[in-house]
Scaffold this motif. Sequence first.
Motif, mmCIF file in Angstrom:
data_model
loop_
_atom_site.group_PDB
_atom_site.id
_atom_site.type_symbol
_atom_site.label_atom_id
_atom_site.label_comp_id
_atom_site.label_asym_id
_atom_site.label_seq_id
_atom_site.Cartn_x
_atom_site.Cartn_y
_atom_site.Cartn_z
ATOM 1 N N VAL A 35 0.841 -1.198 0.000
ATOM 2 C CA VAL A 35 0.000 0.000 0.000
ATOM 3 C C VAL A 35 0.880 1.254 0.000
ATOM 4 N N GLN A 36 1.938 1.258 0.792
ATOM 5 C CA GLN A 36 2.843 2.418 0.828
ATOM 6 C C GLN A 36 3.488 2.658 -0.536
ATOM 7 N N LYS A 37 3.946 1.590 -1.185
ATOM 8 C CA LYS A 37 4.554 1.737 -2.516
ATOM 9 C C LYS A 37 3.535 2.249 -3.522
ATOM 10 N N ALA A 38 2.318 1.730 -3.443
ATOM 11 C CA ALA A 38 1.270 2.174 -4.359
ATOM 12 C C ALA A 38 0.953 3.649 -4.140
ATOM 13 N N LEU A 39 0.858 4.063 -2.891
ATOM 14 C CA LEU A 39 0.593 5.470 -2.585
ATOM 15 C C LEU A 39 1.707 6.354 -3.135
ATOM 16 N N ALA A 40 2.948 5.933 -2.963
ATOM 17 C CA ALA A 40 4.075 6.706 -3.486
ATOM 18 C C ALA A 40 3.979 6.839 -5.006
ATOM 19 N N ARG A 41 3.585 5.759 -5.689
ATOM 20 C CA ARG A 41 3.433 5.820 -7.154
ATOM 21 C C ARG A 41 2.368 6.832 -7.553
ATOM 22 N N VAL A 42 1.263 6.843 -6.822
ATOM 23 C CA VAL A 42 0.182 7.776 -7.139
ATOM 24 C C VAL A 42 0.644 9.213 -6.908
ATOM 25 N N LEU A 43 1.280 9.457 -5.770
ATOM 26 C CA LEU A 43 1.693 10.818 -5.434
ATOM 27 C C LEU A 43 2.825 11.322 -6.323
ATOM 28 N N PHE A 44 3.529 10.418 -6.975
ATOM 29 C CA PHE A 44 4.611 10.790 -7.879
ATOM 30 C C PHE A 44 4.075 11.297 -9.217
ATOM 31 N N GLN A 45 2.826 11.009 -9.519
ATOM 32 C CA GLN A 45 2.225 11.434 -10.781
ATOM 33 C C GLN A 45 1.979 12.943 -10.761
ATOM 34 N N PRO A 46 2.011 13.586 -11.937
ATOM 35 C CA PRO A 46 1.781 15.033 -11.986
ATOM 36 C C PRO A 46 0.385 15.430 -11.503
ATOM 37 N N SER A 47 -0.576 14.551 -11.691
ATOM 38 C CA SER A 47 -1.938 14.825 -11.242
ATOM 39 C C SER A 47 -2.432 13.602 -10.489
ATOM 40 N N TYR A 48 -2.973 13.819 -9.303
ATOM 41 C CA TYR A 48 -3.479 12.701 -8.516
ATOM 42 C C TYR A 48 -4.731 13.126 -7.759
ATOM 43 N N PRO A 49 -5.521 12.164 -7.282
ATOM 44 C CA PRO A 49 -6.780 12.502 -6.600
ATOM 45 C C PRO A 49 -6.529 13.332 -5.343
ATOM 46 N N ARG A 50 -7.469 14.203 -5.048
ATOM 47 C CA ARG A 50 -7.366 15.040 -3.839
ATOM 48 C C ARG A 50 -7.565 14.221 -2.565
ATOM 49 N N ARG A 51 -8.390 13.190 -2.677
ATOM 50 C CA ARG A 51 -8.675 12.356 -1.499
ATOM 51 C C ARG A 51 -8.224 10.933 -1.774
ATOM 52 N N ILE A 52 -7.370 10.418 -0.878
ATOM 53 C CA ILE A 52 -6.832 9.067 -1.009
ATOM 54 C C ILE A 52 -6.904 8.386 0.352
ATOM 55 N N ALA A 53 -7.383 7.161 0.364
ATOM 56 C CA ALA A 53 -7.392 6.340 1.576
ATOM 57 C C ALA A 53 -6.606 5.070 1.276
ATOM 58 N N CYS A 54 -5.953 4.544 2.284
ATOM 59 C CA CYS A 54 -5.150 3.327 2.128
ATOM 60 C C CYS A 54 -5.543 2.329 3.210
ATOM 61 N N ALA A 55 -5.510 1.049 2.848
ATOM 62 C CA ALA A 55 -5.848 0.020 3.838
ATOM 63 C C ALA A 55 -5.134 -1.285 3.514
ATOM 64 N N ALA A 56 -4.627 -1.919 4.558
ATOM 65 C CA ALA A 56 -4.141 -3.295 4.485
ATOM 66 C C ALA A 56 -5.160 -4.100 5.280
ATOM 67 N N VAL A 57 -5.930 -4.918 4.586
ATOM 68 C CA VAL A 57 -7.103 -5.569 5.172
ATOM 69 C C VAL A 57 -6.855 -7.064 5.313
ATOM 70 N N LYS A 58 -7.194 -7.608 6.490
ATOM 71 C CA LYS A 58 -7.047 -9.039 6.730
ATOM 72 C C LYS A 58 -8.271 -9.783 6.210
ATOM 73 N N GLY A 59 -8.025 -10.910 5.545
ATOM 74 C CA GLY A 59 -9.125 -11.747 5.089
ATOM 75 C C GLY A 59 -8.860 -12.316 3.713
ATOM 76 N N ALA A 60 -9.853 -12.961 3.164
ATOM 77 C CA ALA A 60 -9.782 -13.465 1.797
ATOM 78 C C ALA A 60 -9.947 -12.284 0.848
ATOM 79 N N ALA A 61 -9.179 -12.274 -0.236
ATOM 80 C CA ALA A 61 -9.108 -11.105 -1.108
ATOM 81 C C ALA A 61 -10.464 -10.710 -1.703
#
Length: 141
Positions: free
Chosen positions: A64-90
């Motif tokens: 999730v951290q790597k994915a967030l970094a990829r998004v924030l590295f883009q010239p344009s990204y969403p104003r609102r971002i939430a991240c989650a590492a969720v336990k369970g079956a995918a």
Amino acid sequence: PASSVTRVVVGVNGSAGSASALRWAALEACRHQVLLCIVSVWDQPDDLSSPRAEDPAQVAAGRVQKALARVLFQPSYPRRIACAAVKGAAGPALLRESGDDGVLVLGTSRARAGSRYGQTGRYCLRHGHGPLVFIPAALGP
């Protein structure tokens, strides 16, 4: 007409398909000015006796951290971002995160034609009620 979609949920697992799905989901969240939810799902391994086994929760959080970094590295990204590492079956976990008013975005591989959606994708196709988008690994900027 106003869209009833309030968020774009993308599952990330470290694959090339999920990287393509992340790029598409971020652009879609920007386009519709909705929340982008980056989700990695983890579960306990069957064999807990292996001393070298990485903590699955930490692995998911790292994705999730790597994915967030990829998004924030883009010239344009969403104003609102939430991240989650969720336990369970995918499949069930991703459907819970997307709910009825979210678009669920999953990456696919180009492996075998009969299994391009994978177990998680097939589960979401059968049990999901909201929009579901598959992005192939080869697609994307």
